[in-house]
Write an enzyme that holds these catalytic residues in place. Sequence first.
Site, PDB file in Angstrom:
ATOM      1  N   GLY A 162       2.162 -11.792   2.778  1.00 17.86           N
ATOM      2  CA  GLY A 162       3.452 -12.196   3.318  1.00 17.86           C
ATOM      3  C   GLY A 162       4.598 -11.251   3.055  1.00 17.86           C
ATOM      4  N   SER A 213       0.793  -1.231   0.000  1.00 19.52           N
ATOM      5  CA  SER A 213       0.000   0.000   0.000  1.00 19.52           C
ATOM      6  C   SER A 213       0.824   1.279   0.000  1.00 19.52           C
ATOM      7  CB  SER A 213      -0.950   0.006   1.200  1.00 19.52           C
ATOM      8  OG  SER A 213      -1.984  -0.928   0.989  1.00 19.52           O
ATOM      9  N   GLY A 235       4.127   9.343   5.962  1.00 23.20           N
ATOM     10  CA  GLY A 235       4.570   8.064   5.439  1.00 23.20           C
ATOM     11  C   GLY A 235       3.421   7.180   5.031  1.00 23.20           C
ATOM     12  N   HIS A 236       3.744   5.906   4.855  1.00 20.39           N
ATOM     13  CA  HIS A 236       2.742   4.897   4.545  1.00 20.39           C
ATOM     14  C   HIS A 236       3.352   3.533   4.800  1.00 20.39           C
ATOM     15  CE1 HIS A 236      -0.912   3.243   2.860  1.00 20.39           C
ATOM     16  NE2 HIS A 236      -1.341   4.466   2.583  1.00 20.39           N
ATOM     17  N   ASP A 237       2.505   2.563   5.137  1.00 17.85           N
ATOM     18  CA  ASP A 237       2.916   1.172   5.277  1.00 17.85           C
ATOM     19  C   ASP A 237       2.296   0.358   4.149  1.00 17.85           C
ATOM     20  OD1 ASP A 237       4.087   1.983   7.615  1.00 17.85           O
ATOM     21  OD2 ASP A 237       2.641   0.996   8.936  1.00 17.85           O
ATOM     22  N   GLY A 238       2.848  -0.826   3.914  1.00 20.33           N
ATOM     23  CA  GLY A 238       2.297  -1.709   2.900  1.00 20.33           C
ATOM     24  C   GLY A 238       2.326  -3.151   3.345  1.00 20.33           C
TER      25      GLY A 238
END
Length: 463
Positions: free
Chosen positions: A312, A67, A305-308
């Site tokens: 897995g 993401s 920011g952003h996480d993805g």
Amino acid sequence: MTTIDTAHWEQRLAELVARHGIPGAQLGILVLGKDGAEDEVFTAATGVLHSGTGQPAATDSVWQIGSVSKVWTATVIMQLIDEGRFTLDTPVKEIVPSLELSDPQVTEKVTVWHLLTHSSGIDGDVFTDTGRGDDCLEKYVADLKTAQQNHPLGATWSYCNSGFSLLGRIIEVTTGKTWDAAMREKLFTPLGLTHTTTLPEEAMVFGHSMGHLKGGDEPVLAPVWGLPRSVGPAGLITATATDVLSFARLHLTGGLAADGTRLLSEDSAAAMAAYQVECPEKDLLGDSWGLGFFRCDWNGRRAIGHDGNTIGQTSFLRLLPDAGIAVSLNANVGSAIPLYRELFGEIFKALADVDFPAAFEVPAEPVTVDATPYVGTYERASVTEDVYLDDGKVYLRTALSGPIAELEKSEPEVHELIPVAPALFALQPDATADNFYPVRFYMLPTGERYLHYGARATPKKTS
């Protein structure tokens, strides 16, 4: 003067990845040059790309950034706004006339801004596989007419993958190209990215990471490599940490590529990082949302920011604009939050003297909260969450359905909710890991009750 102690961070990455039982990881650090000095860029990799083959991870290996891709899609949307193609307030139906959602009023009124800020209320976890053809997004958007409306338009914030696939379709209709081709033309190529792709056949010419549902001494490989092409704009970019840092640099410099070319106006770059909407709970990702980016308060310093997360694989990107620093981390395991917190906390402390906020955790002393008002069933299209009392304790039973549940072979999970404060509880998803997730209960001004967990707002159906 060199700011980044490369030997130290290479060693720390290897130590922490091993300690947390992660098969492999890749780290990148960018420090913008000041007063005409060159930028400092550091990358390192450790472990393996695939626990079955043992292929070593390298700095030029590519990883699914999940993401984090949303910020890239948002950037191209803002480029199109810079070009005068539409505005943030343009109703999506004016751009995509075929749009039909389950709620006719939302169909007419949902805007580009609602999609960028996750406030549309469209069910966010629609992972319909509409095939590998170039028309996959067109088909996906046509299928959104069956997606539930989880909350009234603009009434609250709930993470929405579906909205970003719709933004990808906006890009296609506006440019006349596939989302994949438009991303290459408007971002990848102008930024000089050599290892950034959107399709699996493009990624596979490089050493590429394989997802793991579990790490440690007995790692478990993910059952598939990637998600359907139809969710590309929400999470299918594959890249190296080096390329992710080049993208981050665009935002640290107010829209400039490394060669000085302006790819994004200063106003649009600023708007993407600026406050747009409040988050119902502020302990999981950020306290508020911009346009694509989430916003974090690090003890008075503003980070974005952003996480993805894919199947897995995990990715983290943080920018500290006032220090001109960006850090990217890719890991091939389903969850790497403890690694992220420890490693990023050390890096930003060393490079910018900033302290991470304390991790969300249970109170040292037990807190008494009357959970009776929160008992009941909360439901959205792909998830049913039952809150119930048993022997004086509060529990949350979560059952997934749909394509993701089938891919991950998930079974219903039951976790105790530990009281933290009125309407706020802590959930520990993994008893072997010392990390907790917030579960917040709240009510809209119009009286509807919601549970907020995992960045999603889920409406209460029954008591």
